[in-house]
Design a protein around this motif. Structure first.
Motif, PDB file in Angstrom:
ATOM      1  N   ALA A 282       8.243  13.418  -8.820  1.00 25.09           N
ATOM      2  CA  ALA A 282       8.205  13.172  -7.373  1.00 25.09           C
ATOM      3  C   ALA A 282       7.856  11.723  -7.076  1.00 25.09           C
ATOM      4  N   GLU A 283       6.876  11.188  -7.806  1.00 22.39           N
ATOM      5  CA  GLU A 283       6.455   9.804  -7.587  1.00 22.39           C
ATOM      6  C   GLU A 283       7.591   8.828  -7.860  1.00 22.39           C
ATOM      7  N   ARG A 284       8.298   9.043  -8.940  1.00 21.47           N
ATOM      8  CA  ARG A 284       9.369   8.107  -9.303  1.00 21.47           C
ATOM      9  C   ARG A 284      10.627   8.322  -8.461  1.00 21.47           C
ATOM     10  N   MET A 285      10.906   9.589  -8.100  1.00 15.65           N
ATOM     11  CA  MET A 285      12.051   9.842  -7.236  1.00 15.65           C
ATOM     12  C   MET A 285      11.818   9.278  -5.840  1.00 15.65           C
ATOM     13  N   ARG A 286      10.568   9.332  -5.392  1.00 14.32           N
ATOM     14  CA  ARG A 286      10.238   8.792  -4.075  1.00 14.32           C
ATOM     15  C   ARG A 286      10.533   7.299  -4.037  1.00 14.32           C
ATOM     16  N   ASP A 287      10.293   6.616  -5.136  1.00 12.96           N
ATOM     17  CA  ASP A 287      10.601   5.190  -5.214  1.00 12.96           C
ATOM     18  C   ASP A 287      12.103   4.956  -5.037  1.00 12.96           C
ATOM     19  N   LEU A 288      12.917   5.792  -5.678  1.00 12.34           N
ATOM     20  CA  LEU A 288      14.370   5.667  -5.511  1.00 12.34           C
ATOM     21  C   LEU A 288      14.776   5.980  -4.070  1.00 12.34           C
ATOM     22  N   ALA A 289      14.196   7.042  -3.526  1.00 16.18           N
ATOM     23  CA  ALA A 289      14.564   7.447  -2.164  1.00 16.18           C
ATOM     24  C   ALA A 289      14.177   6.385  -1.137  1.00 16.18           C
ATOM     25  N   ASP A 290      13.027   5.703  -1.355  1.00 14.56           N
ATOM     26  CA  ASP A 290      12.531   4.728  -0.379  1.00 14.56           C
ATOM     27  C   ASP A 290      13.190   3.361  -0.530  1.00 14.56           C
ATOM     28  N   ASN A 291      13.655   3.042  -1.731  1.00 15.28           N
ATOM     29  CA  ASN A 291      14.113   1.674  -1.995  1.00 15.28           C
ATOM     30  C   ASN A 291      15.603   1.524  -2.278  1.00 15.28           C
ATOM     31  N   TYR A 292      16.290   2.638  -2.522  1.00 17.24           N
ATOM     32  CA  TYR A 292      17.728   2.566  -2.779  1.00 17.24           C
ATOM     33  C   TYR A 292      18.440   3.492  -1.802  1.00 17.24           C
ATOM     34  N   GLY A 293      19.314   2.943  -0.981  1.00 19.47           N
ATOM     35  CA  GLY A 293      20.043   3.763  -0.014  1.00 19.47           C
ATOM     36  C   GLY A 293      21.310   4.333  -0.615  1.00 19.47           C
ATOM     37  N   GLY A 294      21.962   5.190   0.146  1.00 15.45           N
ATOM     38  CA  GLY A 294      23.289   5.641  -0.229  1.00 15.45           C
ATOM     39  C   GLY A 294      23.360   6.892  -1.063  1.00 15.45           C
ATOM     40  N   GLU A 295      22.218   7.510  -1.426  1.00 13.54           N
ATOM     41  CA  GLU A 295      22.254   8.697  -2.273  1.00 13.54           C
ATOM     42  C   GLU A 295      21.409   9.813  -1.676  1.00 13.54           C
ATOM     43  N   PHE A 296      22.043  10.875  -1.224  1.00 10.11           N
ATOM     44  CA  PHE A 296      21.284  11.997  -0.672  1.00 10.11           C
ATOM     45  C   PHE A 296      20.465  12.697  -1.741  1.00 10.11           C
ATOM     46  N   ALA A 297      20.877  12.568  -3.021  1.00  9.04           N
ATOM     47  CA  ALA A 297      20.163  13.267  -4.101  1.00  9.04           C
ATOM     48  C   ALA A 297      18.737  12.756  -4.255  1.00  9.04           C
ATOM     49  N   PHE A 298      18.498  11.477  -3.973  1.00 14.50           N
ATOM     50  CA  PHE A 298      17.144  10.935  -4.156  1.00 14.50           C
ATOM     51  C   PHE A 298      16.132  11.620  -3.234  1.00 14.50           C
ATOM     52  N   PRO A 299      16.331  11.620  -1.892  1.00 13.70           N
ATOM     53  CA  PRO A 299      15.375  12.341  -1.042  1.00 13.70           C
ATOM     54  C   PRO A 299      15.425  13.854  -1.249  1.00 13.70           C
ATOM     55  N   LEU A 300      16.600  14.399  -1.610  1.00 16.11           N
ATOM     56  CA  LEU A 300      16.705  15.841  -1.847  1.00 16.11           C
ATOM     57  C   LEU A 300      15.784  16.275  -2.979  1.00 16.11           C
ATOM     58  N   PHE A 301      15.886  15.609  -4.119  1.00 17.54           N
ATOM     59  CA  PHE A 301      15.085  16.010  -5.274  1.00 17.54           C
ATOM     60  C   PHE A 301      13.607  15.683  -5.062  1.00 17.54           C
ATOM     61  N   THR A 302      13.331  14.596  -4.333  1.00 13.70           N
ATOM     62  CA  THR A 302      11.937  14.274  -4.000  1.00 13.70           C
ATOM     63  C   THR A 302      11.318  15.401  -3.191  1.00 13.70           C
ATOM     64  N   SER A 303      12.079  15.919  -2.239  1.00 19.46           N
ATOM     65  CA  SER A 303      11.547  16.973  -1.371  1.00 19.46           C
ATOM     66  C   SER A 303      11.210  18.228  -2.161  1.00 19.46           C
TER      67      SER A 303
END
Length: 536
Positions: A418-439
């Motif tokens: 979750a910690e590392r996926m949150r970094d992807l979700a917050d800093n890299y746009g364009g991928e719904f999978a990043f916030p999806l898997f973080t959630s």
């Protein structure tokens, strides 16, 4: 990339394989694969132990029908490796066993199809060439991609009194027929089908394709090997002939085999292809219906577009395609076309007498491509003719995403993920999978306010109707757990009105009647391969 040569009797080949090993990780992962999969899905409690016991029992029954040469080789090999010979033979039959249990509809195995991935093969005749020379391309996906990619190897085997063959595999992992070609010019790609016609009296598919490589010098001779046989479950076996540029397909299950002669200039085949040749074929969840439809359509589109200028290195853009047809764009985080965990891509180019193999990073178009001479490999060679540099640079986001996927499959440590996926979700746009898997990771830790924030971010992306409905279902489940039952009911009603699919509708109806329990959140499976979550 490593090239291994093994020849002679089963004992001599086992000794050659053993003496060449530099890494044991991939081989050990292959033997341990079922325990890892079941442990991740049903845990290590009583149900998990029952599942592993059942898998071992059935694998033993199927594995005992392995052809005598390969069974003896693996027994000799197991002795050198210091593992149980019965475990070694069982490991070869595990894929058959899991497909058998899915075909039987065993409830504890209903989620196993999610780890059978989207392998892709194609054959294409080069337009403008003198004889319509054939290319045979193959993309292989496997759950143990981290080790395999690092330990990538080509095994050239020359069994006594059989044709020699080349197999694309990993260090020490002898699996002839998975992605292979023999010295007579017969190439094989193996593909998963889901069939209700399964039988413990069928043979393991690796046994049959190994026989084809060892005995067949034409498609007609391959048909002689396969026509009166049956596998324990559903498999598609795609063959091509370097001498005639012919392509053929055998689809097999517990009842027997069906042969299809392919006459088109290009032909694409994917796992769970659903060719309508068998009434017993099925797809367990809608995720695969969608995935297979998009993959097959996209593969045919690329073949039609590229065939006039197709060569082996450029073919990797086809078999390792990272375009998400559901969103109509290229994807960092897997897609419904190709997977971030592609671990073995290869193209046999008959006109150039060459083999090209993807090496190193994933997906395939982003890594180096090693080109070898087929004649040189069969003559004992080990060095590539050329190394082609990647045309597409892999982004930092893609690298991190792939690394996280490996970590997730091995540790299931949702807090760290979750910690590392949150970094992807917050800093890299364009991928719904990043916030999806973080959630999902946050919800597993019962941090529902944060999980809702990230599922809302995921829902801002334009995705296909099925994935949108799945994410809405997650949101409803989170609201239920948070205690906002009224808002959750509104979400469930919207899903039934606008996103009705077999694998989500029944769960949605259930939650309309009963509040979602935490155990259902904990069982959600993150499918890194095609950017899905799987409701177990």
């Amino acid at each position: 990339m490593k090239v291994i040569h093994a020849q002679g009797t089963p004992k001599e080949m086992a000794e050659d394989l053993f003496s060449s090993i530099e890494h044991r990780e991939t081989l050990d992962y292959f033997v341990d694969f079922p325990r890892r999969v079941l442990g991740g899905i049903v845990g290590t409690g009583v149900i998990g132990r029952i599942g592993v016991f059942t898998l071992r029992k059935f694998s033993g029954l199927i594995g005992n029908r392995f052809n005598s040469f390969d069974k003896e080789l693996w027994r000799e090999y197991a002795d050198l490796l210091g593992i149980s010979p019965s475990d070694a033979v069982r490991s070869l039959a595990y894929p058959d066993t899991m497909l058998y249990m899915v075909g039987k509809g065993t409830s504890m195995m209903k989620s196993i199809p999610q780890v059978y991935l989207g392998c892709t093969s194609f054959t294409a005749k080069e337009k403008g060439s003198r004889k319509g020379t054939l290319l045979h391309g193959r993309n292989l996906d496997f759950f143990g991609g981290k080790s395999w990619t690092r330990d990538h190897a080509i095994i050239v085997s020359r069994p006594k009194e059989r044709y020699a063959s080349i197999t694309i595999t990993a260090d020490g992992l002898y699996l002839p027929g998975l992605t292979s070609i023999n010295e007579a010019g017969i190439a094989v790609s193996l593909h998963v089908l889901f069939s209700r016609e399964v039988s413990l009296k069928g043979e393991p598919v690796l046994s049959l394709v190994s026989e084809v490589l060892g005995k067949a010098s034409s498609i007609e001779e391959a048909a002689e090997v396969l026509k009166s046989r049956k596998t324990s479950c559903g498999w598609g076996i795609m063959l091509s002939d370097a001498k005639t540029s012919e392509t053929a397909l055998f689809e097999m299950n517990g009842k027997g085999s069906i042969f299809k002669d392919v006459t088109a200039d290009s032909f694409g085949y994917v796992n769970m292809c659903r060719t309508n040749m068998r009434e017993d074929e099925f797809v367990p969840t809608y995720a695969w219906v969608q995935n297979n439809y998009y993959r097959k359509t996209r593969l045919e589109e690329l073949l039609k577009k590229c065939r006039r200028k197709l060569d082996a290195p450029n073919s990797f853009t086809i078999i390792g395609d990272d375009y998400d047809a559901g969103q109509k764009r290229r994807s960092v985080a897997g897609s419904t076309i190709s997977n971030a965990f592609t671990i073995s891509s290869a193209v046999f180019d008959y006109g150039s007498d060459s083999l090209c193999v993807g090496n190193g990073t994933t997906p395939a178009p982003h890594g180096e491509i090693y080109e070898y001479s087929l004649t040189d490999l069969f003559s004992g060679g080990t060095e590539p003719v050329k190394i082609h540099k990647p045309k597409f640079e892999q982004s930092d986001a893609s690298k991190k995403y792939v690394e996280l996927g490996y970590e997730y499959t091995e540790t299931r440590d949702c807090s760290r993920i979750a910690e590392r996926m949150r970094d992807l979700a917050d800093n890299y746009g364009g991928e719904f999978a990043f916030p999806l898997f973080t959630s999902v990771c946050l919800a597993t830790m019962e941090e529902y306010d944060k999980a809702l924030d990230y599922i809302d971010k995921a829902l801002e992306f334009k995705v296909d109707n099925y994935r949108e409905g799945t994410m809405k279902l997650l949101k409803g489940m989170y609201l239920d757990r948070k205690g906002d039952r009224f808002a959750a009911l509104k979400i469930y009603e919207d899903i039934l009105a606008n996103h009705r699919y077999p694998c989500t509708t029944s769960r949605t109806v259930h939650y309309l009647k009963t509040k979602c329990p935490q155990k259902d959140i904990d069982k959600i499976e993150l499918n890194w391969f095609i950017s899905f979550v799987v409701m177990l």
